[in-house]
Design an enzyme around this catalytic site. Structure first.
Site, PDB file in Angstrom:
ATOM      1  N   ASP A  32      -7.146  -1.461  -4.379  1.00 19.73           N
ATOM      2  CA  ASP A  32      -8.193  -0.982  -3.467  1.00 19.73           C
ATOM      3  C   ASP A  32      -9.087   0.048  -4.150  1.00 19.73           C
ATOM      4  O   ASP A  32     -10.299   0.075  -3.936  1.00 19.73           O
ATOM      5  CB  ASP A  32      -7.570  -0.370  -2.211  1.00 19.73           C
ATOM      6  CG  ASP A  32      -6.746  -1.370  -1.416  1.00 19.73           C
ATOM      7  OD1 ASP A  32      -7.042  -2.581  -1.472  1.00 19.73           O
ATOM      8  OD2 ASP A  32      -5.795  -0.932  -0.734  1.00 19.73           O
TER       9      ASP A  32
ATOM     10  N   ASP B 229       0.859  -1.185   0.000  1.00 20.30           N
ATOM     11  CA  ASP B 229       0.000   0.000   0.000  1.00 20.30           C
ATOM     12  C   ASP B 229       0.892   1.230   0.000  1.00 20.30           C
ATOM     13  O   ASP B 229       1.969   1.214   0.603  1.00 20.30           O
ATOM     14  CB  ASP B 229      -0.909   0.022   1.234  1.00 20.30           C
ATOM     15  CG  ASP B 229      -2.008  -1.031   1.189  1.00 20.30           C
ATOM     16  OD1 ASP B 229      -2.448  -1.381   0.087  1.00 20.30           O
ATOM     17  OD2 ASP B 229      -2.435  -1.482   2.267  1.00 20.30           O
TER      18      ASP B 229
END
Length: 161
Positions: free
Chosen positions: A132, A118
């Protein structure tokens, strides 16, 4: 419609892989990069859990669930596709699921336990990635198509009584 679904899914996975490769190669976890006056920060982390790092000890469960969802979509939903919006939404959903699944399968610490990369951070929000974003966009599209527009996967419009 299946071609559109596949094109969106493949493009989403490739974009996610490219973004994660660049993030791992160029971002230092100890030195976040602030952009747009702090509206967006590039902060590299490796997330063993799900959204907001929940379930860190259950990475393998998320991986198996992802495989199950991809199989369900491929077998039960894709053959029924007859609407452009649904093709795009399901393509984005599969791209997001597959993008994070690839991390869980091929990144350290090991198969079905890999940590998801991330690197995008907004103020007062979780750190996330392109996969995401695909999942979130798909969720919004599915809600709009199913609940607001009343359109089914097969293109049939449902009316409210």
């Amino acid at each position: 419609m299946i071609g559109l679904f596949a094109a969106v899914a493949v493009a989403g996975v490739l974009l996610d892989l490219l973004a994660k490769t660049l993030a791992v190669r160029h971002l230092d976890p100890a030195e976040p990069v602030r952009l747009l006056g702090g509206l967006l920060t590039l902060r590299l982390i490796r997330n063993p859990g799900a959204a907001f790092s929940l379930g860190e000890r259950f990475t393998y469960v998320f991986a198996f669930l992802a495989v199950g969802v991809l199989i369900f979509i491929g077998i039960r939903l894709v053959p029924r596709l007859a609407h452009t919006g649904w093709a795009v939404a399901l393509g984005l959903l599969c791209a997001g699921i597959a993008g994070n699944l690839i991390d869980r399968l091929f990144r350290a610490p090991g198969v079905f336990r890999g940590h998801v990369v991330d690197f995008f951070q907004l103020p007062h929000f979780a750190i996330f990635n392109v996969a995401d974003m695909c999942i979130t966009a798909a969720a919004v599209m599915i809600i709009v198509l199913a609940m607001v527009k009343g359109v089914g996967i097969d293109g049939h419009r449902y009316t409210r009584d």
